[in-house]
Scaffold this motif. Sequence first.
Motif, short mmCIF file in Angstrom:
data_model
loop_
_atom_site.label_atom_id
_atom_site.label_comp_id
_atom_site.label_asym_id
_atom_site.label_seq_id
_atom_site.Cartn_x
_atom_site.Cartn_y
_atom_site.Cartn_z
N ALA A 241 -20.68 -25.30 75.71
CA ALA A 241 -19.43 -25.50 75.12
C ALA A 241 -19.79 -25.38 73.29
CB ALA A 241 -19.13 -26.77 75.39
N ALA A 242 -21.04 -24.99 73.15
CA ALA A 242 -21.17 -24.83 71.60
C ALA A 242 -20.99 -26.21 70.76
CB ALA A 242 -20.48 -23.92 71.13
N ALA A 243 -21.65 -27.29 71.45
CA ALA A 243 -21.49 -28.52 70.75
C ALA A 243 -22.64 -28.75 69.71
CB ALA A 243 -21.33 -29.79 71.81
N PHE A 244 -22.51 -29.59 68.74
CA PHE A 244 -23.52 -29.63 67.90
C PHE A 244 -24.62 -30.44 68.96
CE2 PHE A 244 -25.49 -33.12 65.31
CZ PHE A 244 -26.05 -32.19 64.26
N PRO A 245 -26.01 -30.25 68.52
CA PRO A 245 -26.66 -29.54 67.78
C PRO A 245 -26.96 -28.28 68.41
CG PRO A 245 -28.16 -31.05 68.43
CD PRO A 245 -26.88 -31.25 69.09
N VAL A 246 -26.20 -27.65 69.65
CA VAL A 246 -26.83 -26.63 70.18
C VAL A 246 -25.74 -25.53 70.00
CG1 VAL A 246 -28.42 -27.23 71.77
CG2 VAL A 246 -26.24 -27.84 72.20
N VAL A 295 -24.91 -41.08 73.70
CA VAL A 295 -25.19 -39.86 73.50
C VAL A 295 -24.11 -38.73 73.30
CG1 VAL A 295 -26.63 -37.73 74.21
CG2 VAL A 295 -27.24 -40.18 74.90
N ILE A 296 -23.10 -39.14 74.20
CA ILE A 296 -21.92 -38.12 74.15
C ILE A 296 -21.19 -38.39 72.73
CG2 ILE A 296 -19.76 -37.11 75.34
CD1 ILE A 296 -21.23 -38.03 77.80
N ALA A 297 -20.99 -39.83 72.52
CA ALA A 297 -20.21 -40.15 71.27
C ALA A 297 -20.94 -39.47 69.93
CB ALA A 297 -20.09 -41.70 71.31
N ILE A 298 -22.50 -39.64 70.00
CA ILE A 298 -23.10 -39.09 68.68
C ILE A 298 -22.81 -37.75 68.60
CG2 ILE A 298 -25.27 -38.82 67.76
CD1 ILE A 298 -25.85 -41.62 68.98
N LEU A 299 -23.11 -36.79 69.89
CA LEU A 299 -22.80 -35.34 70.01
C LEU A 299 -21.42 -35.03 69.26
CD1 LEU A 299 -24.18 -34.19 73.08
CD2 LEU A 299 -25.25 -34.22 70.66
N ALA A 300 -20.21 -35.92 69.66
CA ALA A 300 -18.98 -35.67 69.44
C ALA A 300 -18.95 -35.90 67.86
CB ALA A 300 -18.14 -36.70 70.38
N ILE A 301 -19.31 -37.02 67.54
CA ILE A 301 -19.04 -37.30 65.85
C ILE A 301 -19.77 -36.42 65.14
CG2 ILE A 301 -19.69 -38.93 64.06
CD1 ILE A 301 -19.26 -41.14 66.31
N GLY A 302 -20.84 -35.86 65.51
CA GLY A 302 -21.92 -34.62 64.75
C GLY A 302 -20.99 -33.46 64.90
N THR A 303 -20.30 -33.11 65.92
CA THR A 303 -19.73 -31.82 65.95
C THR A 303 -18.40 -31.88 65.19
OG1 THR A 303 -20.48 -31.83 68.39
CG2 THR A 303 -18.73 -30.30 67.61
N LEU A 304 -17.71 -33.03 65.39
CA LEU A 304 -16.22 -33.33 64.42
C LEU A 304 -16.58 -33.30 63.14
CD1 LEU A 304 -14.86 -36.15 66.76
CD2 LEU A 304 -13.70 -34.13 66.15
N GLY A 330 -15.63 -30.68 69.49
CA GLY A 330 -16.14 -32.17 69.02
C GLY A 330 -14.91 -33.05 69.63
N ALA A 331 -13.62 -32.79 69.39
CA ALA A 331 -12.66 -33.65 69.71
C ALA A 331 -12.54 -33.62 71.38
CB ALA A 331 -11.25 -33.06 69.40
#
Lengths: 539, 141, 125
Positions: A241-246, A295-304, A330-331
């Motif tokens: 899905a290309a989420a931050f940080p990958v 973890v998912i929330a942190i990934l989401a915020i980083g991506t957003l 991210g959303a």
Amino acid sequence: MAETAGYNIDLPPAMIEGATAIADWTLVWPVALPLFGAAVLLMARKHPHVQAPLALAVIAAVIASCVTLMLRIADTGPVAMTMGNWLPPFGISFTADMLSALFAVTSSVLALVVLLFAQSEIEPREVRYGFHQFLLLLLAGINGSFLTGDLFNLYVWFEVMLIASFGLLVIGGRRIQLDGAVKYGFLNFIGTTIFLMAVGLLYGTLGTLNMADIAVNASRADPTTLTAIAALFLLGFGIKAAAFPVNAWLPASYHTPDPAVSALFAGLLTKVGVYALIRVLVALLPAMRIELDMVIAILAIGTLLLAPLGALAETNLRRALGFIVIGGIGAMFAGIAMSVTTSSGNALAGEGGGIGGAAVYAVHSMMTMTAFYLTAGLVERMTGTTDTRYMGGLYGANAPVSILFIVLAFSASGLPPFLGFWPKLTLVRAGLDAAEYWLVAALLVNAFLTTIACARLWSHIFWRNGREADQTEQPNDRLKPLSARALRWGLAPTIVLVLAIVGLGLWPSALIEYGRLAGVGITAPDAYIEAVGLAGGAQ
Amino acid sequence: MNTVIFRTIAPYLVALMMVFSVFVLLRGHNEPGGGFIGGLIAASALAMYGIASGVSAVRKAIVFHPLSVAGFGVLLASLAGFASLFAEVPFLMGLWATITLPDGTEVAISTPLFFDIGVYLVVLGVLATVALALEEDDRSL
Amino acid sequence: MEHALAALCGVFFTVSIYMLLSRSLIRMLLGITILGNGVNLMIFTVGRLTREVPPIVPDGLVQPATDIANPLPQALILTAIVIGFALFSFLLVLTYRAYEELDADNTDTMRLAEPENPPSPPLSY
């Protein structure tokens, strides 16, 4: 079968009884027809003029089948077909609930638009190398991923998709495409291998790979093991899905192929990763998703937060759009991270929580980003460059394209009344209900930054008279008008797609209702399990 | 590698391998074997023929382009799945029919058989495409 | 036996991650192959190891006469091997083409798609 009578074998408990209705085949057509069409086109390789019409006919049939399926699911709930009638865990099921059907409809329609757009730019050489075959194969892989009800089968469809996308990515053979394909290929292959690892471990733990069966049995296994497996799924699907940080592979590769191909990728591929994540973490392993919430929330915020900054800093148009695609991921992750219970403990399951918002956001992101990349393709063709600094002055040269671009810019940033506004509204409301204030704040900051990034792109490409620096005030004399072929096959399908986006933005209630149904179906998968025939197994 | 002995023996060996590949394909329903392994054997036979007699001889011998063969295989396999549409059973469900030949022998024909033949053709076509392309490439170097 | 195979999987993963961290594409390819083999071995191991006969029903019977080995992990691995092989061959050809066209085996020097010193963002507006 006289000889079987001598042995005491009791088959019926393992078999599904009763006839399969013809209507159930709408589950199979979206996958089987593209494969069938690709095979026919492969044999008709020597006849380039029949390729596009045949592919068009196949995709039209797939759309009809997907829409029928979606309407039926909205009416009577999930549909399943188990190959060979063997009950899970023996047979491989195809199972569709609202989320699958909604995504399958959207991706099939977008494949049609991209097929039409491709006719404006495709070279005979690319037809000979199998553009249409790969397109159909990609559609089969995507629809297969959405409709399958078996985890290992999902892996197989991921790989079908991956192979087809490799083919599309290098077709044309420019040097920059090779560079992009190397990065795309390696990182996506690692992503699917991690997914396979998680599938293997889940099989070892639960002894089944059927999704409905997993949902029934997940509570019986050791939660620690399952949480570790869920984390592996998160990593594998996060890469897809290309989420931050990958996310590094996406901006490195999506701007390299032809615009039609990158539009297809930007619209569809990352959303398959999001779909798989929703399916596995929320529907199959809900207890593990709660463990991994943070973890998912942190990934989401980083991506957003980071993705629109990348778009702001970028001077390559399609690369900048790539970062906006990532922001949308991210959303959707924010929707997945939102708890389905309110702060006061009331279940939000009836509303679908953030999942409904994520589903609608995914549909919006598929449509908007595909249209955005198609428009970017037109812009690149008119300006002859990929660098936004040297575009300039396009408003005077082609006002319709500039209107398309600004509509998509508003839709991508989530400004009313365009399509992007409604899923953001749903997500923000679900976030406020669930007291996830950090996620809500990140969503709003993301909308703000995306607005700036898109508006800057628009003013650089269209509003400014000329090119960067000292020539800014001089008219740009390098612009070329669109050819008749590009107007008919390139501009017309893009306009239709943008009109659809505007229309859905003005009348969003049906889409939001379908999104809510999808969210409910995912957060409370009883009907899904029952459709496969396992209701008695739940204890 | 390309000795007189090899060039003389290769055509016979290729014929034997092709027959064996069909044997393995048909054996595959209830015993080890099947379309995949049969296709591998057939593709290696073609590759060997290519080494011995040249790629153009192979292309002439198999008439169709290997990729068309692979496409036909996918077509056949999916048609075998579609057959169950008319029997009100799920996609890809096995259907059986027994044909009695004039001399009284019973031959069981089934959709899994056609599916397996499709797999055989896909594997044969794809691997032959790769092998022949590599051998052609070798010649040009 | 499980412990030994689990340790072997660990070794496979270690080696593959070490190879994947290299900048040379050829080493990364080898790393990917080893990673795929490690995962296949892992699926084999988690499918339970038993000393049983292959899951083939003898002629004339309709169910196996004795206990049989679990066929599913083997089917999964076979599928994964075939898919992994296809992807590996594609990546190998891609690497070879990239070497020919870009004259690079080192990922650090492959900067066509992502220029090394990107221009600063537009400053006007």
